[in-house]
Write a protein that holds these residues in place. Sequence first.
Motif, PDB file in Angstrom:
ATOM      1  N   PHE A 178       0.790  -1.133   0.013  1.00  0.00           N
ATOM      2  CA  PHE A 178       0.128  -0.072   0.060  1.00  0.00           C
ATOM      3  C   PHE A 178       0.936   1.353  -0.036  1.00  0.00           C
ATOM      4  O   PHE A 178       1.848   1.098   0.746  1.00  0.00           O
ATOM      5  N   ASP A 179       0.352   2.160  -0.762  1.00  0.00           N
ATOM      6  CA  ASP A 179       1.387   3.462  -1.055  1.00  0.00           C
ATOM      7  C   ASP A 179       0.366   4.649  -0.701  1.00  0.00           C
ATOM      8  O   ASP A 179      -0.050   5.491  -1.627  1.00  0.00           O
ATOM      9  N   PHE A 180       0.195   5.004   0.503  1.00  0.00           N
ATOM     10  CA  PHE A 180      -0.446   6.278   0.919  1.00  0.00           C
ATOM     11  C   PHE A 180      -0.256   6.689   2.310  1.00  0.00           C
ATOM     12  O   PHE A 180       0.165   5.783   3.026  1.00  0.00           O
ATOM     13  N   ARG A 181      -0.151   7.892   2.851  1.00  0.00           N
ATOM     14  CA  ARG A 181      -0.238   8.245   3.977  1.00  0.00           C
ATOM     15  C   ARG A 181      -1.036   9.329   4.581  1.00  0.00           C
ATOM     16  O   ARG A 181      -1.022  10.056   5.528  1.00  0.00           O
ATOM     17  N   ASP A 182      -2.360   9.090   4.004  1.00  0.00           N
ATOM     18  CA  ASP A 182      -3.516  10.129   4.230  1.00  0.00           C
ATOM     19  C   ASP A 182      -4.289   9.558   5.626  1.00  0.00           C
ATOM     20  O   ASP A 182      -4.727   8.362   5.572  1.00  0.00           O
ATOM     21  N   ILE A 183      -4.151  10.170   6.826  1.00  0.00           N
ATOM     22  CA  ILE A 183      -4.502   9.596   7.948  1.00  0.00           C
ATOM     23  C   ILE A 183      -6.110   9.439   7.882  1.00  0.00           C
ATOM     24  O   ILE A 183      -6.719   8.557   8.180  1.00  0.00           O
ATOM     25  N   LYS A 184      -6.683  10.480   7.471  1.00  0.00           N
ATOM     26  CA  LYS A 184      -8.245  10.550   7.402  1.00  0.00           C
ATOM     27  C   LYS A 184      -8.539   9.274   6.390  1.00  0.00           C
ATOM     28  O   LYS A 184      -9.600   8.490   6.713  1.00  0.00           O
ATOM     29  N   GLY A 185      -7.923   9.187   5.368  1.00  0.00           N
ATOM     30  CA  GLY A 185      -8.145   8.094   4.551  1.00  0.00           C
ATOM     31  C   GLY A 185      -8.047   6.692   5.200  1.00  0.00           C
ATOM     32  O   GLY A 185      -8.658   5.582   4.886  1.00  0.00           O
ATOM     33  N   MET A 186      -6.997   6.748   5.977  1.00  0.00           N
ATOM     34  CA  MET A 186      -6.577   5.390   6.810  1.00  0.00           C
ATOM     35  C   MET A 186      -7.740   4.961   7.481  1.00  0.00           C
ATOM     36  O   MET A 186      -7.916   3.842   7.825  1.00  0.00           O
ATOM     37  N   LEU A 187      -8.066   5.934   8.351  1.00  0.00           N
ATOM     38  CA  LEU A 187      -9.290   5.678   9.165  1.00  0.00           C
ATOM     39  C   LEU A 187     -10.604   5.342   8.599  1.00  0.00           C
ATOM     40  O   LEU A 187     -11.243   4.364   8.998  1.00  0.00           O
ATOM     41  N   SER A 188     -10.850   5.889   7.491  1.00  0.00           N
ATOM     42  CA  SER A 188     -12.031   5.383   6.721  1.00  0.00           C
ATOM     43  C   SER A 188     -11.708   3.802   6.094  1.00  0.00           C
ATOM     44  O   SER A 188     -12.573   3.193   6.133  1.00  0.00           O
ATOM     45  N   LEU A 189     -10.500   3.477   5.589  1.00  0.00           N
ATOM     46  CA  LEU A 189     -10.219   2.479   5.004  1.00  0.00           C
ATOM     47  C   LEU A 189     -10.196   1.318   6.146  1.00  0.00           C
ATOM     48  O   LEU A 189     -10.646   0.225   5.969  1.00  0.00           O
ATOM     49  N   SER A 211      -3.720  -0.038  10.818  1.00  0.00           N
ATOM     50  CA  SER A 211      -3.573  -0.150  11.933  1.00  0.00           C
ATOM     51  C   SER A 211      -2.400   0.428  12.722  1.00  0.00           C
ATOM     52  O   SER A 211      -2.328   1.102  13.636  1.00  0.00           O
ATOM     53  N   ILE A 212      -1.201   0.093  11.830  1.00  0.00           N
ATOM     54  CA  ILE A 212       0.075   0.360  12.163  1.00  0.00           C
ATOM     55  C   ILE A 212       0.105   1.873  12.444  1.00  0.00           C
ATOM     56  O   ILE A 212       0.730   2.415  13.311  1.00  0.00           O
ATOM     57  N   TYR A 213      -0.118   2.325  11.342  1.00  0.00           N
ATOM     58  CA  TYR A 213       0.068   4.038  11.060  1.00  0.00           C
ATOM     59  C   TYR A 213      -1.022   4.775  11.870  1.00  0.00           C
ATOM     60  O   TYR A 213      -0.569   5.614  12.468  1.00  0.00           O
ATOM     61  N   LEU A 214      -2.137   3.984  12.216  1.00  0.00           N
ATOM     62  CA  LEU A 214      -3.320   4.984  13.120  1.00  0.00           C
ATOM     63  C   LEU A 214      -2.692   4.809  14.353  1.00  0.00           C
ATOM     64  O   LEU A 214      -2.712   5.940  15.158  1.00  0.00           O
ATOM     65  N   LYS A 215      -1.880   3.729  14.885  1.00  0.00           N
ATOM     66  CA  LYS A 215      -1.616   3.750  16.366  1.00  0.00           C
ATOM     67  C   LYS A 215      -0.496   4.885  16.546  1.00  0.00           C
ATOM     68  O   LYS A 215      -0.302   5.452  17.528  1.00  0.00           O
ATOM     69  N   LYS A 216       0.426   4.849  15.436  1.00  0.00           N
ATOM     70  CA  LYS A 216       1.551   5.700  15.633  1.00  0.00           C
ATOM     71  C   LYS A 216       1.001   7.111  15.626  1.00  0.00           C
ATOM     72  O   LYS A 216       1.644   8.095  16.254  1.00  0.00           O
ATOM     73  N   PHE A 217       0.128   7.575  14.681  1.00  0.00           N
ATOM     74  CA  PHE A 217      -0.409   8.723  14.505  1.00  0.00           C
ATOM     75  C   PHE A 217      -1.054   9.198  16.163  1.00  0.00           C
ATOM     76  O   PHE A 217      -0.584  10.369  16.553  1.00  0.00           O
ATOM     77  N   ASN A 221       0.342  12.543  18.010  1.00  0.00           N
ATOM     78  CA  ASN A 221      -0.515  13.539  17.885  1.00  0.00           C
ATOM     79  C   ASN A 221      -1.546  13.808  18.619  1.00  0.00           C
ATOM     80  O   ASN A 221      -2.704  14.671  18.182  1.00  0.00           O
ATOM     81  N   LYS A 222      -1.690  12.875  19.768  1.00  0.00           N
ATOM     82  CA  LYS A 222      -3.033  13.151  20.547  1.00  0.00           C
ATOM     83  C   LYS A 222      -3.103  14.421  21.029  1.00  0.00           C
ATOM     84  O   LYS A 222      -4.190  14.794  21.408  1.00  0.00           O
ATOM     85  N   VAL A 230      -8.908  11.230  19.116  1.00  0.00           N
ATOM     86  CA  VAL A 230     -10.032  10.471  19.726  1.00  0.00           C
ATOM     87  C   VAL A 230     -10.747   9.524  18.991  1.00  0.00           C
ATOM     88  O   VAL A 230     -11.096   8.311  19.404  1.00  0.00           O
ATOM     89  N   MET A 231     -11.121   9.976  17.720  1.00  0.00           N
ATOM     90  CA  MET A 231     -11.945   9.308  16.860  1.00  0.00           C
ATOM     91  C   MET A 231     -11.226   7.902  16.332  1.00  0.00           C
ATOM     92  O   MET A 231     -11.504   6.887  16.189  1.00  0.00           O
ATOM     93  N   ILE A 232      -9.500   7.909  16.197  1.00  0.00           N
ATOM     94  CA  ILE A 232      -8.923   6.768  15.832  1.00  0.00           C
ATOM     95  C   ILE A 232      -8.805   5.926  17.009  1.00  0.00           C
ATOM     96  O   ILE A 232      -9.039   4.750  16.791  1.00  0.00           O
ATOM     97  N   SER A 233      -8.631   6.376  18.004  1.00  0.00           N
ATOM     98  CA  SER A 233      -8.495   5.615  19.417  1.00  0.00           C
ATOM     99  C   SER A 233      -9.804   4.780  19.526  1.00  0.00           C
ATOM    100  O   SER A 233      -9.784   3.606  19.586  1.00  0.00           O
ATOM    101  N   HIS A 234     -11.039   5.484  19.239  1.00  0.00           N
ATOM    102  CA  HIS A 234     -12.231   4.879  19.406  1.00  0.00           C
ATOM    103  C   HIS A 234     -12.592   3.752  18.372  1.00  0.00           C
ATOM    104  O   HIS A 234     -12.912   2.694  18.864  1.00  0.00           O
ATOM    105  N   ALA A 235     -11.822   4.005  17.059  1.00  0.00           N
ATOM    106  CA  ALA A 235     -11.932   2.879  16.243  1.00  0.00           C
ATOM    107  C   ALA A 235     -11.232   1.725  16.471  1.00  0.00           C
ATOM    108  O   ALA A 235     -11.650   0.719  15.966  1.00  0.00           O
ATOM    109  N   LEU A 236      -9.919   1.711  17.136  1.00  0.00           N
ATOM    110  CA  LEU A 236      -9.072   0.823  17.114  1.00  0.00           C
ATOM    111  C   LEU A 236      -9.528  -0.080  18.340  1.00  0.00           C
ATOM    112  O   LEU A 236      -9.387  -1.137  18.391  1.00  0.00           O
ATOM    113  N   GLU A 237     -10.335   0.471  19.450  1.00  0.00           N
ATOM    114  CA  GLU A 237     -11.111  -0.189  20.226  1.00  0.00           C
ATOM    115  C   GLU A 237     -12.019  -1.081  19.750  1.00  0.00           C
ATOM    116  O   GLU A 237     -12.347  -2.281  20.314  1.00  0.00           O
ATOM    117  N   LEU A 238     -12.809  -0.636  18.882  1.00  0.00           N
ATOM    118  CA  LEU A 238     -13.997  -1.551  18.294  1.00  0.00           C
ATOM    119  C   LEU A 238     -14.526  -0.632  17.072  1.00  0.00           C
ATOM    120  O   LEU A 238     -14.932   0.567  17.117  1.00  0.00           O
TER     121      LEU A 238
END
Length: 609
Positions: A178-189, A211-217, A221-222, A230-238
């Motif tokens: 995969f070749d992208f670094r868009d965090i909003k797009g990663m969350l959607s994907l 998952s790897i890049y979202l956790k790193k973000f 950047n919290k 907060v939205m990313i953390s919520h998604a990673l939980e469930l």
Amino acid sequence: MMALPCHIASLPNCGPFKVLSSPQTKPSRFTVQSKISSALHLVSDQNNATVRRSANYQPSSWSYEHIQSITSEYGKESYVEERDELKVRVRVMISQLRSDLDKLEFIDVLQKLGVSHLFDHEIRNMLQHVSAKEYEENRSKIKSDLHTIALQFRILRQHGYDVSSEVLTCFQDEIGNFDFRDIKGMLSLYEASFLSMEGETILDEARDFCSIYLKKFVKENKDSDEILSVMISHALELPLHWRIPRLEAPWFIDLYHRSNHVSPALLKELARLDFNIVQATHQQDLKYTARWWKEMRDNGEKLSFVRDLPTENFFWGVGMASQPELSYFRREMTKITSFITIIDDIYDVHGTLQELELFTHVIHRWDIHSLGILPSYMKICFLGLYNSVNEVALAILKRTGIDIIPCLKKVWGDLCESYLKEARWYNNGHVPSLQEYLNNAWISVGGPVTLVQGYFLQVPDSIMPQDFEYLQEYPNIVRLSSTIVRLANDIASYKIKSDVSKSSNEFDGGVPKSLKCYMKETGASEQEAYEYVYALMCQTWKKMNEAVNNSEFSEGFTEISMNLARMAQYMYQHGDGHSEDSHTNLRMLSLLNNPIPITTSTHIIGLHM
């Protein structure tokens, strides 16, 4: 996560799991369980001196008096009129949406805020314009917009459109990375990946990558981007796909209130008002079921040994069908979950093996003339179940002319037969193989009874004769939903064991039984067994997604089937969600007791759109 070995038992006809009874601990099925002592002890039955076990169940924190004292001003007609005015204004906003992305994002916000039920017609119309065909044709034009592609994929597939995951190949390089670094797009994907079906490996790869890049973000950047973190953390939980919109609405309403740019102010006001209005309806349903439960359980103290959980049992029905017009479903569903709780406690704790065999026989016969062979506490349970089931069946017969007694008699008989098998395993000290365990567990989890009877409760006028026969054979959508409930509970039991072990030198809880069967059969460690069961749950979700996509049942029934599985993820997200002082109790307070504050009049002219 360890790979799934091919030599281990597979899902039997898409069947679920069930925790086996043991001398150490009594995990609940999909029914709720209050705080329990670490070990069962023996007590003497005053009527016949039979030595019985007791689980020392503690009372629910939701007392009968508290439930009956709950009040809400939002049941007044004036609030309904105010909400209707806001709906008109939101419809104007919808009519002004032009781009596909604007429409998709608006649908997404409606769902997250819990108000999509107010705009079913508008959502269908918007989706017709954002069709799967346009999705395929336009993907090359928006190749660089990962968020649009992923959101479009998730929304369309969620609503039953045939959308291929191959569209994601445009975000891979020549060797498949995969070749992208868009965090909003990663969350959607990441969110979209949970709607995958078997064989869609690209979605598995996308989930792992994101998952790897979202956790790193979040880690980096919290503080600088709090809302997105907060939205990313919520998604990673469930993930969203495993959550129920009604139960999530307070969380998203609060989040959007803190973020002025996330959704229109008018929509936020509508969400608050609608939540409180629907909550008022749920409170009346809860009061009704609490009165029924008090009368049922307090009958001569014969059932005082069972778990006293009126609100927790009701909570499952709210999660399965929260729409205000489905009060009948919630009230009757609470009776179903309550009877499963009672019968579960009889087979797991209170009854002797001889009594359990007699009770199973009476359930199969479905004949009140057989009551003479039962002890008094079983008579009360059977008569209560008999009257409740027959009352529903009579109502269905009057409305549709269809006799559903044979179907309901079968599912309750199957449930008790599976309980009896587990009681025999316990009495014989038998630990089954994983395959043997699975073959019985998909019924004993309680899901089939819940969903089959729930089918008739949902919209009685929509009962189809062909569905009636199909339901008695337990179609995949029923088996798979029940599987997820069982696996989620087993995983929660493992979490409880791990947490208690960290804070105590001793833990009298044993290993959750699906894990124990796997460990016994393969020699795997407890951690490996946990990873296997979790992987099996994810695999089952893929099967469930496909079953829903191919289902010939009504949209309403497929939704309650999905929601039963989602409720399990929700209830067991932080361990045993039915324990006192748990996350679940706080969620029940938010959903059933506490209205969302409305500080700004929704009638103020000039409200920011």
